[in-house]
Design a protein around this motif. Sequence first.
Motif, PDB file in Angstrom:
ATOM      1  N   ALA A   9       2.613   0.147  -7.672  1.00 46.10           N
ATOM      2  CA  ALA A   9       3.602   1.099  -8.190  1.00 46.10           C
ATOM      3  C   ALA A   9       4.706   0.455  -9.029  1.00 46.10           C
ATOM      4  CB  ALA A   9       4.206   1.907  -7.043  1.00 46.10           C
ATOM      5  N   PRO A  10       5.306  -0.661  -8.615  1.00 48.63           N
ATOM      6  CA  PRO A  10       6.386  -1.258  -9.416  1.00 48.63           C
ATOM      7  C   PRO A  10       5.964  -1.711 -10.805  1.00 48.63           C
ATOM      8  CG  PRO A  10       6.421  -2.113  -7.173  1.00 48.63           C
ATOM      9  CD  PRO A  10       5.148  -1.364  -7.329  1.00 48.63           C
ATOM     10  N   THR A  11       4.650  -1.858 -11.018  1.00 47.39           N
ATOM     11  CA  THR A  11       4.169  -2.293 -12.337  1.00 47.39           C
ATOM     12  C   THR A  11       4.037  -1.130 -13.309  1.00 47.39           C
ATOM     13  OG1 THR A  11       1.798  -1.990 -11.860  1.00 47.39           O
ATOM     14  CG2 THR A  11       2.831  -4.069 -11.150  1.00 47.39           C
ATOM     15  N   GLY A  12       4.273   0.102 -12.812  1.00 49.28           N
ATOM     16  CA  GLY A  12       4.093   1.279 -13.646  1.00 49.28           C
ATOM     17  C   GLY A  12       2.698   1.870 -13.546  1.00 49.28           C
ATOM     18  N   TRP A  13       1.857   1.275 -12.689  1.00 49.38           N
ATOM     19  CA  TRP A  13       0.493   1.775 -12.523  1.00 49.38           C
ATOM     20  C   TRP A  13       0.514   3.155 -11.885  1.00 49.38           C
ATOM     21  CZ3 TRP A  13      -2.658   3.359  -8.482  1.00 49.38           C
ATOM     22  CH2 TRP A  13      -4.034   3.392  -8.728  1.00 49.38           C
ATOM     23  N   THR A  14      -0.304   4.039 -12.399  1.00 54.31           N
ATOM     24  CA  THR A  14      -0.452   5.356 -11.795  1.00 54.31           C
ATOM     25  C   THR A  14      -1.925   5.621 -11.557  1.00 54.31           C
ATOM     26  OG1 THR A  14      -0.509   6.419 -13.980  1.00 54.31           O
ATOM     27  CG2 THR A  14       1.624   6.336 -12.843  1.00 54.31           C
ATOM     28  N   ARG A  15      -2.216   6.212 -10.430  1.00 58.29           N
ATOM     29  CA  ARG A  15      -3.601   6.504 -10.086  1.00 58.29           C
ATOM     30  C   ARG A  15      -4.154   7.572 -11.026  1.00 58.29           C
ATOM     31  NH1 ARG A  15      -4.735   8.378  -4.062  1.00 58.29           N
ATOM     32  NH2 ARG A  15      -3.296  10.009  -4.726  1.00 58.29           N
ATOM     33  N   PRO A  16      -5.377   7.403 -11.515  1.00 55.56           N
ATOM     34  CA  PRO A  16      -6.006   8.456 -12.321  1.00 55.56           C
ATOM     35  C   PRO A  16      -6.112   9.748 -11.518  1.00 55.56           C
ATOM     36  CG  PRO A  16      -7.195   6.388 -12.558  1.00 55.56           C
ATOM     37  CD  PRO A  16      -6.203   6.183 -11.443  1.00 55.56           C
ATOM     38  N   ASP A  17      -6.414  10.828 -12.198  1.00 60.08           N
ATOM     39  CA  ASP A  17      -6.522  12.144 -11.572  1.00 60.08           C
ATOM     40  C   ASP A  17      -7.314  12.039 -10.267  1.00 60.08           C
ATOM     41  OD1 ASP A  17      -7.037  14.736 -10.793  1.00 60.08           O
ATOM     42  OD2 ASP A  17      -7.703  15.416 -12.763  1.00 60.08           O
ATOM     43  N   PRO A  18      -6.682  12.309  -9.133  1.00 57.99           N
ATOM     44  CA  PRO A  18      -7.341  12.098  -7.841  1.00 57.99           C
ATOM     45  C   PRO A  18      -8.565  12.969  -7.613  1.00 57.99           C
ATOM     46  CG  PRO A  18      -5.259  13.254  -7.545  1.00 57.99           C
ATOM     47  CD  PRO A  18      -5.291  12.792  -8.964  1.00 57.99           C
ATOM     48  N   ALA A  19      -8.727  14.038  -8.415  1.00 57.93           N
ATOM     49  CA  ALA A  19      -9.858  14.937  -8.223  1.00 57.93           C
ATOM     50  C   ALA A  19     -11.076  14.524  -9.046  1.00 57.93           C
ATOM     51  CB  ALA A  19      -9.455  16.372  -8.576  1.00 57.93           C
ATOM     52  N   THR A  20     -10.950  13.507  -9.887  1.00 55.67           N
ATOM     53  CA  THR A  20     -12.056  13.105 -10.753  1.00 55.67           C
ATOM     54  C   THR A  20     -12.838  11.951 -10.137  1.00 55.67           C
ATOM     55  OG1 THR A  20     -10.655  11.572 -12.009  1.00 55.67           O
ATOM     56  CG2 THR A  20     -10.805  13.851 -12.804  1.00 55.67           C
ATOM     57  N   TYR A  21     -14.054  11.762 -10.643  1.00 54.72           N
ATOM     58  CA  TYR A  21     -14.961  10.751 -10.107  1.00 54.72           C
ATOM     59  C   TYR A  21     -15.041   9.561 -11.055  1.00 54.72           C
ATOM     60  CZ  TYR A  21     -16.606  14.489  -7.004  1.00 54.72           C
ATOM     61  OH  TYR A  21     -16.680  15.493  -6.069  1.00 54.72           O
ATOM     62  N   PRO A  22     -14.621   8.377 -10.611  1.00 51.89           N
ATOM     63  CA  PRO A  22     -14.727   7.200 -11.479  1.00 51.89           C
ATOM     64  C   PRO A  22     -16.140   6.633 -11.479  1.00 51.89           C
ATOM     65  CG  PRO A  22     -13.824   6.550  -9.367  1.00 51.89           C
ATOM     66  CD  PRO A  22     -13.994   8.057  -9.303  1.00 51.89           C
ATOM     67  N   SER A  23     -16.470   5.923 -12.536  1.00 56.85           N
ATOM     68  CA  SER A  23     -17.682   5.108 -12.537  1.00 56.85           C
ATOM     69  C   SER A  23     -17.330   3.770 -11.896  1.00 56.85           C
ATOM     70  CB  SER A  23     -18.173   4.883 -13.964  1.00 56.85           C
ATOM     71  OG  SER A  23     -17.221   4.091 -14.678  1.00 56.85           O
ATOM     72  N   GLY A  24     -18.338   2.951 -11.639  1.00 59.22           N
ATOM     73  CA  GLY A  24     -18.060   1.623 -11.127  1.00 59.22           C
ATOM     74  C   GLY A  24     -17.184   0.834 -12.080  1.00 59.22           C
ATOM     75  N   GLY A  25     -17.437   1.007 -13.393  1.00 59.01           N
ATOM     76  CA  GLY A  25     -16.631   0.318 -14.394  1.00 59.01           C
ATOM     77  C   GLY A  25     -15.185   0.781 -14.381  1.00 59.01           C
ATOM     78  N   ASP A  26     -14.981   2.082 -14.213  1.00 56.13           N
ATOM     79  CA  ASP A  26     -13.616   2.617 -14.117  1.00 56.13           C
ATOM     80  C   ASP A  26     -12.894   2.027 -12.915  1.00 56.13           C
ATOM     81  OD1 ASP A  26     -14.131   4.314 -16.287  1.00 56.13           O
ATOM     82  OD2 ASP A  26     -14.740   5.977 -14.988  1.00 56.13           O
ATOM     83  N   TRP A  27     -13.596   2.005 -11.792  1.00 58.30           N
ATOM     84  CA  TRP A  27     -13.007   1.503 -10.545  1.00 58.30           C
ATOM     85  C   TRP A  27     -12.561   0.057 -10.712  1.00 58.30           C
ATOM     86  CZ3 TRP A  27     -16.004   1.131  -5.244  1.00 58.30           C
ATOM     87  CH2 TRP A  27     -15.103   1.305  -4.185  1.00 58.30           C
TER      88      TRP A  27
END
Length: 465
Positions: free
Chosen positions: A72-90
């Motif tokens: 969180a302190p780096t400005g990172w935000t979680r992608p839309d929690p309802a969507t499905y990532p690919s392995g590459g996204d993860w």
Amino acid sequence: MNAPATTELPVVVIGAGPAGLAAAAHLVDQGIEPLVLEAGQQAGAAVREWAYVRLFSTWGEVVDPAAEKLLAPTGWTRPDPATYPSGGDWAELYLQPLADVLGDRVRVGATVTGVSRAGRDRIVDAAREQQPFVVHFTRADGREERVLARSVIDASGTWATPSPAGGSGLPALGERGAADRITYRVPDLKDPAVRARYAGKRTAVIGSGASAFTALAYLADLARTEDGAGTKGVWVLRRGISGSTFGGGEADQLPARGALGLAAKAAVDEGHADAVTGFRTEAVERDTDGRLVLVGEDGRRLDAVDEVIVLTGFRPDLSFLDELRLGLDERLQAPVALAPLIDPNQHSCGTVYPHGHRELSHPEAGVYLVGMKSYGRAPTFLAMTGYEQVRSVAAAIAGDVESADRVELTLPETGVCGGAGLFDVPDTQEADGGCCAPAPQLVQLGAPVSVGAAEEAPAGGCCGS
């Protein structure tokens, strides 16, 4: 060896996959310094090998809370929690940023070759628990190093050790010699070279889990295209087909996981794949054209195929832990207290209640197998399970037993729960020995199902390095 006080040493975490990095985040949250040793050249090296596969869990289910707090302190935000990532996204959007935040606490290109007690092999009792752990590892340039640790968390997963095609647990006769036509991974059919390998060909898919569902769905999708005309799958099952063969379907609380089974069923119903049941592979032979012929233990010989995809699960590599006193179930190679909860000989539920340090403990105090590796040879592991494991383990290492014992997770049901999961048994036996309620029957498909979803990680792995 003159060792410093154990509490001054780091906790060594083996593997910078989802469970390993989450373990490091929880240790930092507890004020404990972790050192993560990753054999690959990047964090999430195993996940990157199936970058093209979409998870059946959403972003909301594959981000660890302590990791998110660290990011969180780096400005990172979680992608839309309802969507499905690919392995590459993860890997790119979560695991790599987490490894970057951990900084020098993560060492890549570090292959662990052995873990023991400093100055004590596994035979010696004297003052054993007062000695720190010593971890030997090899760098990418071949240089050998060692580091002392107060505790060791093995989150190295099982991705590097897939199970063979042979029904006995050993490679089938001729399996190694046919390596040019066999793969142990779900193929990336979007890759032109890989696509050409399977397009218009007859391919055997050996296995009955989410990986097999994925491969069958991918082959069926290829068969529906112009360049893939003539593509045919042969689904080789060691059991017969029952109501639970295709998973939980619409009863699965992870909809994308349920959709995988429905997609496999559609592949069979539409004729893109034929199912061969009760077949346990004993040999792999070549015909006069160089194609592969699978021979069963009962003498059956299947029609020749061009390719074979073996998706029979994974098994843990325990070789570098040989000097430790581990308490492992003789069948599953999982911790003794955890094994009864996940043993497919006893049930096929695919769901285990959240567990932590007590179920993951060993006679060698201070060492834990977590993530997919904690399941040994058992299937159906979720990232959420791994995150709860490492939360509890980190709290236990920190001495916060109350928090370590507290359950902080509710897992989704698979929708499948119908008795012994490895061999077919009479209906009455299965009803008596079932773990929960009878398995739900899948609805008949009225239209083709086309999904891009895949399992948490191909063939059951999700939390390895």
